[in-house]
Write a protein that holds these residues in place. Structure first.
Motif, PDB file in Angstrom:
ATOM      1  N   PHE A   1       0.834  -1.201   0.000  1.00 24.54           N
ATOM      2  CA  PHE A   1       0.000   0.000   0.000  1.00 24.54           C
ATOM      3  C   PHE A   1       0.872   1.256   0.000  1.00 24.54           C
ATOM      4  O   PHE A   1       0.617   2.211  -0.746  1.00 24.54           O
ATOM      5  N   LEU A   2       1.927   1.235   0.823  1.00 22.82           N
ATOM      6  CA  LEU A   2       2.827   2.388   0.865  1.00 22.82           C
ATOM      7  C   LEU A   2       3.544   2.575  -0.470  1.00 22.82           C
ATOM      8  O   LEU A   2       3.696   3.687  -0.955  1.00 22.82           O
ATOM      9  N   ALA A   3       3.981   1.462  -1.073  1.00 18.94           N
ATOM     10  CA  ALA A   3       4.668   1.546  -2.359  1.00 18.94           C
ATOM     11  C   ALA A   3       3.745   2.100  -3.435  1.00 18.94           C
ATOM     12  O   ALA A   3       4.152   2.908  -4.283  1.00 18.94           O
ATOM     13  N   GLN A   4       2.482   1.687  -3.374  1.00 12.08           N
ATOM     14  CA  GLN A   4       1.506   2.191  -4.330  1.00 12.08           C
ATOM     15  C   GLN A   4       1.286   3.693  -4.138  1.00 12.08           C
ATOM     16  O   GLN A   4       1.196   4.446  -5.096  1.00 12.08           O
ATOM     17  N   GLY A   5       1.242   4.118  -2.855  1.00 13.69           N
ATOM     18  CA  GLY A   5       1.064   5.534  -2.568  1.00 13.69           C
ATOM     19  C   GLY A   5       2.244   6.363  -3.040  1.00 13.69           C
ATOM     20  O   GLY A   5       2.076   7.433  -3.652  1.00 13.69           O
ATOM     21  N   TYR A   6       3.467   5.856  -2.797  1.00 11.17           N
ATOM     22  CA  TYR A   6       4.665   6.570  -3.249  1.00 11.17           C
ATOM     23  C   TYR A   6       4.708   6.641  -4.773  1.00 11.17           C
ATOM     24  O   TYR A   6       5.123   7.638  -5.357  1.00 11.17           O
ATOM     25  N   GLY A   7       4.260   5.538  -5.429  1.00 14.22           N
ATOM     26  CA  GLY A   7       4.252   5.520  -6.883  1.00 14.22           C
ATOM     27  C   GLY A   7       3.290   6.560  -7.444  1.00 14.22           C
ATOM     28  O   GLY A   7       3.595   7.246  -8.420  1.00 14.22           O
TER      29      GLY A   7
END
Length: 210
Positions: free
Chosen positions: A196-202
């Motif tokens: 979820f965090l990686a998706q948000g950063y992306g």
């Protein structure tokens, strides 16, 4: 399972072996547990190639049923969906007694995930090209609409793992302070959090926000 007690699903040799194995297994239980109704029923049913498995079964008896079924010695196991959770069992067919289940509050239709998990046990890995899922007729469930809902798109799986005091106490080992940290890091919840965090950063990076 008790209603099938008149059936004999194994050969005389298999029956004798199962009877001896079941008796030896029960001897490992405390005397008061050996006298329990569930233990005595399994003592009678297992030598006939029949077993049962549910959340209220003693852990040792669960292991016995799982072990005998995994070996292919039990030919029929009457079970709740607990038997379908993370255990590879050699079943050629699965009979789904009802398309509804009690969730602790009310009776409700199974979810597509629960239905696939149950019927996914049909067909022995590496042995059967196909497995059979049997759904008996029920006057209480409209089959067409219920089956359409059960075979619909799978729902996303969200981890319900939560670190509580008992979690820490169960995982704690003196002199090994990294054990708990590794266990949490390896959980589905942590994996989903990182995704979820990686998706948000992306998403932020695509927008030019840093």
């Amino acid at each position: 399972a008790q209603s099938a007690a008149s059936h004999l699903l194994v050969s005389p040799e298999q029956r004798a072996r199962l009877a001896a194995h079941t008796q030896e297994w029960l001897k490992t239980l405390p005397p008061e547990d050996q006298r329990l109704d569930q233990a005595q029923r399994l003592l009678h049913l297992a030598p006939r190639g029949i077993g049962f498995h549910h959340a209220g079964l003693l852990p040792s008896l669960k292991v016995m049923v799982e072990t005998l079924f995994a070996r292919g010695e039990l030919k029929a196991v009457f079970a709740t969906d607990t038997l379908a959770l993370g255990i590879n069992m050699p079943a050629r067919s699965v009979v789904v007694g009802s398309l509804s289940k009690f969730d602790g509050v009310q009776m409700r239709l199974m979810t597509p995930n629960e239905y696939q998990q149950l019927t996914g046990r049909a067909g022995r890995r590496g042995m059967d090209e196909k497995g059979a899922a049997v759904i008996p007729y029920s006057p209480w469930e409209p089959f067409e609409s219920a089956f359409a809902a059960l075979t619909g798109p799978l729902e996303p799986v969200t981890s319900a793992f939560t670190v509580r005091y008992n979690t820490v106490l169960n995982l704690w080992r003196a002199g090994d302070q990294t054990r708990l940290r590794k266990a949490v890091a390896a959980s589905l919840r942590e994996y989903q959090r990182r995704a979820f965090l990686a998706q948000g950063y992306g998403t932020l990076a695509r927008r030019g926000v840093y």
